[in-house]
Write a protein that holds these residues in place. Structure first.
Motif, PDB file in Angstrom:
ATOM      1  N   UNK A   1      45.731  54.732  24.815  1.00 53.28           N
ATOM      2  CA  UNK A   1      45.915  54.766  26.254  1.00 53.28           C
ATOM      3  C   UNK A   1      46.113  56.173  26.943  1.00 53.28           C
ATOM      4  N   UNK A   2      46.200  57.276  25.807  1.00 54.65           N
ATOM      5  CA  UNK A   2      45.957  58.586  26.266  1.00 54.65           C
ATOM      6  C   UNK A   2      45.026  59.099  26.817  1.00 54.65           C
TER       7      UNK A   2
ATOM      8  N   UNK B   1      51.169  64.904  28.897  1.00 58.78           N
ATOM      9  CA  UNK B   1      50.117  63.644  28.567  1.00 58.78           C
ATOM     10  C   UNK B   1      50.095  62.971  29.605  1.00 58.78           C
ATOM     11  N   UNK B   2      49.008  62.603  29.905  1.00 56.55           N
ATOM     12  CA  UNK B   2      48.895  61.174  30.962  1.00 56.55           C
ATOM     13  C   UNK B   2      47.806  60.049  30.389  1.00 56.55           C
ATOM     14  N   UNK B   3      48.584  58.909  30.535  1.00 54.20           N
ATOM     15  CA  UNK B   3      47.973  57.802  29.839  1.00 54.20           C
ATOM     16  C   UNK B   3      47.775  56.778  30.734  1.00 54.20           C
ATOM     17  N   UNK B   4      47.085  55.523  30.627  1.00 52.78           N
ATOM     18  CA  UNK B   4      46.822  54.533  31.552  1.00 52.78           C
ATOM     19  C   UNK B   4      47.750  53.190  31.119  1.00 52.78           C
TER      20      UNK B   4
ATOM     21  N   UNK C   1      43.022  71.409  18.436  1.00 54.51           N
ATOM     22  CA  UNK C   1      42.342  70.225  17.770  1.00 54.51           C
ATOM     23  C   UNK C   1      42.957  68.714  18.306  1.00 54.51           C
ATOM     24  N   UNK C   2      44.057  68.532  18.609  1.00 58.90           N
ATOM     25  CA  UNK C   2      44.694  67.562  19.286  1.00 58.90           C
ATOM     26  C   UNK C   2      44.084  67.149  20.556  1.00 58.90           C
ATOM     27  N   UNK C   3      44.150  68.302  21.340  1.00 57.23           N
ATOM     28  CA  UNK C   3      43.695  68.027  22.783  1.00 57.23           C
ATOM     29  C   UNK C   3      41.953  67.601  22.655  1.00 57.23           C
TER      30      UNK C   3
ATOM     31  N   UNK D   1      40.554  63.973  23.792  1.00 52.20           N
ATOM     32  CA  UNK D   1      39.511  63.987  24.963  1.00 52.20           C
ATOM     33  C   UNK D   1      38.025  63.533  24.556  1.00 52.20           C
ATOM     34  N   UNK D   2      37.879  63.636  23.287  1.00 48.39           N
ATOM     35  CA  UNK D   2      36.781  62.951  22.727  1.00 48.39           C
ATOM     36  C   UNK D   2      36.847  61.371  22.605  1.00 48.39           C
ATOM     37  N   UNK D   3      38.136  61.086  22.481  1.00 48.89           N
ATOM     38  CA  UNK D   3      38.221  59.558  22.256  1.00 48.89           C
ATOM     39  C   UNK D   3      38.067  59.254  20.542  1.00 48.89           C
ATOM     40  N   UNK D   4      38.216  60.242  19.643  1.00 50.94           N
ATOM     41  CA  UNK D   4      38.131  60.231  18.474  1.00 50.94           C
ATOM     42  C   UNK D   4      39.404  59.589  17.816  1.00 50.94           C
ATOM     43  N   UNK D   5      40.447  59.421  18.284  1.00 49.49           N
ATOM     44  CA  UNK D   5      41.853  59.247  17.520  1.00 49.49           C
ATOM     45  C   UNK D   5      42.011  57.650  17.906  1.00 49.49           C
TER      46      UNK D   5
END
Length: 381
Positions: free
Chosen positions: A78-79, A107-110, A164-166, A170-174
């Motif tokens: 959701x981040x 952090x922003x999340x939906x 690296x976390x950001x 942002x790429x949606x890889x996690x």
């Protein structure tokens, strides 16, 4: 499968939480007990490219005798945005609590955060003390926000890992590290299990419309005193007091006061015992440290004595060698003088006497062997 060699983001560190609710800045800083710390925990799996983020707030809940904590689960999927500031302007309440250089994670999340309580907590989940009630108010507000700031000590994580976390988020890889929520809940609180809860308002709060925010624990006021003047009986017709009813009512009220006082006393005693227990652990730790330092001091003293003895032996050996060296220098000087004298053609008195004695003995021996009866006298010139 993508991998993140720089994304070693496993940590659990003290944190202060900041968010905005109803156009007002809110903070989650002081838990219950106050010696506890709000913690930010993140875990990462390079094999599955997954991560999890949680907030832990120590509180005292009904149904659990010891202190526990509420977990705020931030769903990884959701981040929507992550950013950080290495040199933020710290609010005063955050600066005093962390007392060190801090990094601010934004952090922003939906999807709202899930609040997780121990499975053993009674339903509905309620605080046992007023300070826990204030923490409940903050958690209830935090669960409704869509963005928050997390302040953590700067020494806990590097800029490379934060970048690296950001980028990964942002790429949606996690992916979520614990996609199986029931399995996650069963593994929490030392294996005793947890449950997703909706923190409700206290039972003694006045009823309010559903669209209004209930008052916080800090705003609660004691109920008004009973109105002794109101009576269903007419003033013109006095009645004899009912001693039985009065006695029963008095006993009932007294019992409630006693129960409340007993509960407060139990909580106070529990706090005192917790404090004494932690003080005892600290004293035991200090005693072990003192014992270790004393042993280390004894070992250092023995080693120092050995070094002093070795130094004394070395000093005696050096003095003996110096004496022998001086004697050798004196003998060399004397031998050098004799060599110089002989090189100049001179003879010492001992050498001359030795030569005269040798020649005399040789001549006398020759004469005696030749049969001559002659007296020869040598005079030393």
């Amino acid at each position: 499968m993508s991998t993140f060699p720089c994304l070693d983001f496993d940590l659990k560190t003290p944190a202060c939480i900041e968010w905005v609710s109803n156009d007002a800045t809110q903070y989650l800083v002081d838990p219950d007990p106050q010696r506890g710390r709000v913690m930010f925990e993140s875990r990462f799996s390079n094999e599955t490219s997954s991560a999890s983020f949680q907030l832990h707030c120590p509180v005292r809940v009904k149904g659990i005798e010891s202190q526990s904590h509420i977990i705020c689960l931030i769903h990884t999927s959701s981040i929507t945005s992550v950013d950080y500031n290495e040199n933020p302007e710290l609010p005063e309440i955050v600066r005093k609590k962390l007392n060190c250089k801090a990094i601010r994670l934004h952090l922003e999340f939906c999807q709202p955060l899930d609040l997780i309580a121990p499975a053993a907590a009674t339903e509905p989940v309620q605080p046992r003390k007023r300070l826990s009630g204030q923490a409940f108010d903050s958690l209830r507000s935090l669960a409704k926000c869509s963005a928050l700031d997390i302040y953590i000590p700067a020494r806990e994580v590097s800029q490379t890992k934060l970048t690296a976390v950001r980028e990964a988020i942002c790429r949606g890889d996690l992916k979520p590290l614990n996609a199986d929520i029931p399995a996650l809940l069963a593994s929490l609180y030392g294996g005793s299990g947890g449950k997703v809860v909706n923190l409700s308002a206290p039972r003694d709060r006045p009823s309010v419309p559903s669209n209004d925010e209930p008052p916080s624990y800090a705003d609660l006021e004691p109920p008004p005193p009973p109105d002794d003047d109101s009576s269903p009986h007419s003033k013109d017709k006095p009645l004899l007091p009912d001693t039985t009813a009065s006695a029963g009512s008095s006993k009932t009220k007294r019992r409630r006061l006693d129960d409340s006082s007993t509960s407060s006393d139990v909580d106070t005693c529990r706090d005192i015992w917790d404090t004494l227990y932690h003080m005892r652990e600290e004293m035991q730790g200090l005693a072990k440290r003192v014992e270790h330092l004393e042993k280390e001091n004894t070992d250092l003293r023995e080693e120092l004595d050995e070094l002093r003895a070795s130094c004394d032996k070395a000093t005696d050996a050096v003095e003996s060698d110096e004496t022998a060296l001086l004697e050798v220098h004196e003998e060399l000087d004397e031998l050098k003088m004799q060599v110089d004298f002989l090189a100049q053609g001179g003879l010492s008195s001992d050498a001359e006497d030795h030569i005269v004695e040798t020649v005399t003995n040789s001549v006398l021996t020759h004469i005696l062997d030749g049969g001559y009866n002659t007296k020869i006298t040598f005079e030393k010139s």
